[in-house]
Scaffold this active site. Structure first.
Site, mmCIF file in Angstrom:
data_model
loop_
_atom_site.group_PDB
_atom_site.id
_atom_site.type_symbol
_atom_site.label_atom_id
_atom_site.label_comp_id
_atom_site.label_asym_id
_atom_site.label_seq_id
_atom_site.Cartn_x
_atom_site.Cartn_y
_atom_site.Cartn_z
ATOM 1 N N PRO A 158 0.790 -1.209 0.000
ATOM 2 C CA PRO A 158 0.000 0.000 0.000
ATOM 3 C C PRO A 158 0.829 1.269 0.000
ATOM 4 O O PRO A 158 1.696 1.453 0.846
ATOM 5 C CB PRO A 158 -0.796 -0.106 1.300
ATOM 6 C CG PRO A 158 -0.116 -1.173 2.102
ATOM 7 C CD PRO A 158 1.060 -1.650 1.364
ATOM 8 N N GLU A 159 0.526 2.109 -0.962
ATOM 9 C CA GLU A 159 1.071 3.455 -0.994
ATOM 10 C C GLU A 159 -0.112 4.395 -0.772
ATOM 11 O O GLU A 159 -1.198 3.929 -0.456
ATOM 12 C CB GLU A 159 1.757 3.711 -2.344
ATOM 13 C CG GLU A 159 2.772 2.627 -2.691
ATOM 14 C CD GLU A 159 3.496 2.870 -3.996
ATOM 15 O OE1 GLU A 159 3.622 4.037 -4.388
ATOM 16 O OE2 GLU A 159 3.937 1.896 -4.617
#
Length: 291
Positions: A2-3
């Site tokens: 996840p960014e």
DNA sequence: ACCGCACCCTGAGCGC
DNA sequence: TGCGCTCAGGGTGCGG
């Protein structure tokens, strides 16, 4: 996984499953460095608390509790935050999958990687946090308590400007790719969106940050905001582990220009995309478009 | 102040 | 079938 876009999509979609609900109890796995706050303490602090709101800071999620305390969550590389109704093969390892019938695969059952399980007073759906590699983190903060992990963060990537990039990069004798991954400058950019934005801005990832012109910084800031906003719109990138809180995939993986497309043609000029290593991270670019 | 590197952990996919 | 290797979207802490 996840960014910023994946964390923001998670925030928006898990919000209705958290905000306004009173936590009856929290179940956890055993102590590991995933828990910056010991599991036993975490359980005590969260029991009986109502979640008042859910915020995102860079790649962190912050739950504001009714006693003024905060629960800070980082999803690391493989963190998954989702509701009890979620159904996705991404929530199962291949071996676990093989042992289950297709019907059993539909309903999620907590496994050894499910480090948090929130149960609520209303007996509605539980909320789970699963993280295979345990690079994620959970942390409880007392009212008003600060923490270097949050304090260190730079400006949120959605509001990055060319001026900011230009100013911050003047003395940085490092590749622009590494510069973008430094969360203390701009918070929220990870490996995928760094590569994507550099392609959009036609910048070679190995360019020294200090050599960027003001115009290039402007273009790069615009590319960053654009690619992050577009990814949020499409639900984020589901390449390996990422699922939205209802178990569905994101859509941005289908719009990647370079990331994990080694050998495939550049979407603008057809040249084969190259993969190199910059700052120990795999890096993808088009040698023809990005000078 | 800044840079590069080792390291934390588990699983998937590959060649042999 | 199994072994050993490489790779994976993150961040910290260390020595130079």
């Amino acid at each position: 996984m996840p960014e910023l876009p994946e964390v923001e999509v998670t925030r928006r979609r898990i919000e209705p499953l958290l905000v306004g609900r009173r936590i009856r109890r929290l179940e956890t796995t055993g102590q590991s460095y995933f828990f910056l706050t010991q599991p036993a303490r975490l359980k005590r602090r969260l029991k009986g608390r109502t979640v008042e709101c859910l915020e995102r800071v860079g790649k962190y999620l912050v739950l504001l509790l009714d006693d003024g305390g905060r629960l800070v969550i980082h999803l690391g590389m493989t963190g998954q935050l989702f509701g009890a109704g979620a159904s996705s093969l991404r929530l199962l390892s291949a071996t676990a999958r093989a042992a289950l019938t297709p019907e059993q695969q539909q309903s999620f059952r907590p496994d050894a990687h499910t480090h948090l399980r929130f149960r609520f007073d209303d007996d509605g759906p539980a909320v789970f946090l699963r993280d295979v590699r345990k690079f994620g983190k959970v942390l409880w903060l007392a009212p008003g308590e600060a923490h270097p992990r949050l304090e260190r963060l730079g400006v949120d990537a959605l509001s990055v400007t060319g001026d900011l990039l230009f100013g911050a990069s003047r003395k940085r004798d490092t590749a622009v790719k590494s510069f973008l991954l430094d969360q203390s400058i701009v918070a929220g950019i990870g490996n995928i969106y760094a590569d994507e934005a550099l392609h959009l801005a036609k910048l070679r990832p190995t360019r020294r940050a200090r050599r960027l012109t003001r115009a290039e910084c402007e273009k790069l800031a615009e590319a960053l905001r654009g690619v992050l906003e577009r990814s949020i719109e499409t639900g984020g990138s589901s390449i390996r582990d990422y699922v939205t809180p209802d178990g569905s995939d994101g859509g941005f993986q289908d719009e990647r220009r370079v990331y994990a497309r080694k050998g495939e043609p550049c979407c603008t000029c057809g040249t084969a995309v190259r993969r190199i290593v910059v700052g120990q991270r795999s890096t993808h670019y088009c040698a023809s478009c990005q000078r």
